[in-house]
Design an enzyme around this catalytic site. Structure first.
Site, mmCIF file in Angstrom:
data_model
loop_
_atom_site.group_PDB
_atom_site.id
_atom_site.type_symbol
_atom_site.label_atom_id
_atom_site.label_comp_id
_atom_site.label_asym_id
_atom_site.label_seq_id
_atom_site.Cartn_x
_atom_site.Cartn_y
_atom_site.Cartn_z
ATOM 1 N N PRO A 250 0.775 -1.229 0.000
ATOM 2 C CA PRO A 250 0.000 0.000 0.000
ATOM 3 C C PRO A 250 0.817 1.295 0.000
ATOM 4 O O PRO A 250 0.236 2.366 -0.091
ATOM 5 C CB PRO A 250 -0.764 -0.095 1.327
ATOM 6 C CG PRO A 250 0.200 -0.806 2.239
ATOM 7 C CD PRO A 250 0.971 -1.764 1.380
ATOM 8 N N THR A 251 2.161 1.205 0.135
ATOM 9 C CA THR A 251 2.937 2.440 0.332
ATOM 10 C C THR A 251 3.219 3.154 -0.982
ATOM 11 O O THR A 251 3.093 2.575 -2.064
ATOM 12 C CB THR A 251 4.285 2.140 1.007
ATOM 13 O OG1 THR A 251 5.058 1.327 0.119
ATOM 14 C CG2 THR A 251 4.101 1.434 2.331
ATOM 15 N N CYS A 252 3.626 4.417 -0.863
ATOM 16 C CA CYS A 252 3.945 5.233 -2.037
ATOM 17 C C CYS A 252 5.385 5.038 -2.464
ATOM 18 O O CYS A 252 6.120 5.992 -2.668
ATOM 19 C CB CYS A 252 3.703 6.704 -1.728
ATOM 20 S SG CYS A 252 2.023 7.024 -1.257
ATOM 21 N N ASP A 253 5.808 3.796 -2.548
ATOM 22 C CA ASP A 253 7.161 3.513 -3.011
ATOM 23 C C ASP A 253 7.019 2.414 -4.057
ATOM 24 O O ASP A 253 6.423 1.372 -3.789
ATOM 25 C CB ASP A 253 8.022 3.028 -1.834
ATOM 26 C CG ASP A 253 9.483 2.875 -2.237
ATOM 27 O OD1 ASP A 253 9.748 2.437 -3.380
ATOM 28 O OD2 ASP A 253 10.350 3.182 -1.410
ATOM 29 N N ASN B 253 5.418 5.939 5.644
ATOM 30 C CA ASN B 253 4.150 6.426 5.093
ATOM 31 C C ASN B 253 3.029 6.446 6.138
ATOM 32 O O ASN B 253 1.852 6.473 5.784
ATOM 33 C CB ASN B 253 3.679 5.533 3.925
ATOM 34 C CG ASN B 253 3.949 6.135 2.564
ATOM 35 O OD1 ASN B 253 3.507 5.590 1.563
ATOM 36 N ND2 ASN B 253 4.654 7.242 2.489
#
Ligand SMILES: *Cc1c(COP(=O)(O)O)cnc(C)c1O
Length: 406
Positions: free
Chosen positions: A352-355, A396
């Site tokens: 789910p992270t922005c990476d 995050n």
């Protein structure tokens, strides 16, 4: 406290009779009835990992039975949950620790120092001194500089040298960073005696999630050769530490621990003959891996192109919340969803992270049911090892993986 964990009390733990079917279930890495009941009744927030301590106990007992000549030092890093360490301590296990924190943890649970090994080859001088002050007398090393630290801060301690071995066949190799070449190991063990240390033996690790049984043969051959070379220099080694490496069940079927133990014992008797050394085994993954299940939730299912059949499935757990071993898609976990049994299609599975590194499987050809919906719970099997501790604190803003031991 100490009395609660000494070897004798282990016999007091009653063995519950188990049918063949129960045992097959315990070893399958599937969701045990106990975990299923917990998830159904407690409905814990996701993501979380649930570890069945009875599976941990079963794995420990089977390994001890299959390798009766070896002392078992559980590799704490695989899962340092207090409940896991406690259960193993009561069964009589010893512990392989890698840091001051792990030593303090194990000792705080009443494990005596003579059941602790400081097995990391990269230690701060102050941590060696701390361990020694607390009674730890068994240390690993693989370099002259580390041996000098041990000479200065752990006088007279038992030391073993880790040798480099091939990690071919391991899905999570541990080569290069640890161990030294065999000829250097021989010189260092002679040096250890000059330093007033007790040159106790040799260790190796054939790589974690090792699926090639032959790897133990070549590693044992190397250490047996070193025993002979060192005997000529009047250094009588007594111990071999065969490390970890026994696998857990992920996407591909594996052989049982019996086959691995047999391969190890065949190698030891072949290369040592009648003069069997003392043995240490340091299992991590094979003790806790199949005892745990991560429950996660589907956050989003999307398509990126009308022409592309592959769906992207985003879970609320990813590389930064426990699934670090999906790095390079090395460890391929099995998944269970409520839509299992229906028609499936190819997916990319992501966290789910922005990476953008937070993609779990893109090349490994995962398929999930077409009926899978946002909000569905996805269970990730055999996630008891190397998950909680690989979970970041709050990347995050996502909380670390919550763990329940039942
Ligand atoms: C990680 C580690 C282990 C455990 O390895 P598994 O493959 O999980 O069994 C054992 N010994 C050492 C020195 C380790 O670093």
């Amino acid at each position: 406290m100490q009395a609660a964990v000494d070897g004798r009390s282990a016999t007091r733990i009653r063995r519950s009779p188990k049918s063949k079917r129960d045992i097959a279930l315990l070893e399958s890495g599937d969701i045990t009835p106990k975990i299923a009941k917990f998830l159904a009744e407690q409905q814990p927030a996701t993501p979380c990992v649930v570890v069945d301590l009875d599976v941990v106990e079963h794995n420990y007992r089977v390994l001890s039975r299959c390798l009766p000549l070896a002392r078992v030092f559980y590799a704490v890093k695989a899962n340092p949950a207090v409940e896991v360490v406690n259960r193993l301590a009561r069964l009589g296990s010893s512990f392989d620790t890698a840091s001051r924190g792990e030593i303090d943890l194990v000792m705080s649970l009443g494990v005596p120092a003579d059941r602790i090994s400081f097995g990391n080859t990269i230690k701060k001088q102050s941590d060696i001194a701390h361990a020694y002050r607390n009674g730890v007398r068994l240390f690993a090393f693989d370099s002259l500089a580390e041996l000098e630290k041990l000479r200065d801060s752990a006088p007279g301690a038992q030391v073993f040298c880790r040798v480099l071995v091939e990690c071919a066949g391991a899905e999570w190799p541990l080569s290069r960073k640890f161990g030294c070449a065999p000829d250097m190991a021989a010189d260092l063990l002679v040096k250890a005696r000059e330093f007033g240390l007790d040159p106790y033996g040799l260790s190796f690790h054939v790589g974690s999630q090792q699926t090639d049984l032959k790897q133990w043969d070549s590693a044992v051959a190397t250490v047996a050769r070193l025993f002979t070379i060192l005997a000529k220099a009047d250094v009588d080694l007594r111990m071999i530490n065969i490390g970890g490496g026994f696998p857990a069940r992920y996407r591909t079927e594996i052989q049982g621990v019996e086959a691995y133990a047999q391969a190890v014992m065949n190698a030891v008797t072949k290369h040592f003959g009648n003069k069997l050394p003392e043995m240490i085994v340091e299992p991590g993954r094979s003790i806790v891996g199949n005892a745990g299940v991560i429950q996660s939730e589907v956050v989003l299912i999307s398509q990126k192109d009308y022409a592309e059949e592959k769906r992207w499935v985003y879970l609320d757990v990813g590389k930064f919340s426990g699934l670090a071993e999906t790095m390079d898609e090395a460890i391929k976990y099995r998944l269970r969803t409520p839509a299992d049994g229906g028609e499936t299609g190819p997916v990319v599975l992501a966290g789910p992270t922005c990476d953008s590194a937070d993609i779990l499987y893109e090349k490994a050809e995962y398929h999930l049911p077409l009926g899978l919906k946002v909000g569905d719970k996805v269970n990730i099997l055999s996630t008891g090892a190397y998950t909680t501790t690989y979970s970041s604190v709050a990347f995050n803003g996502f909380a670390p993986l919550k763990s329940y031991c039942i």
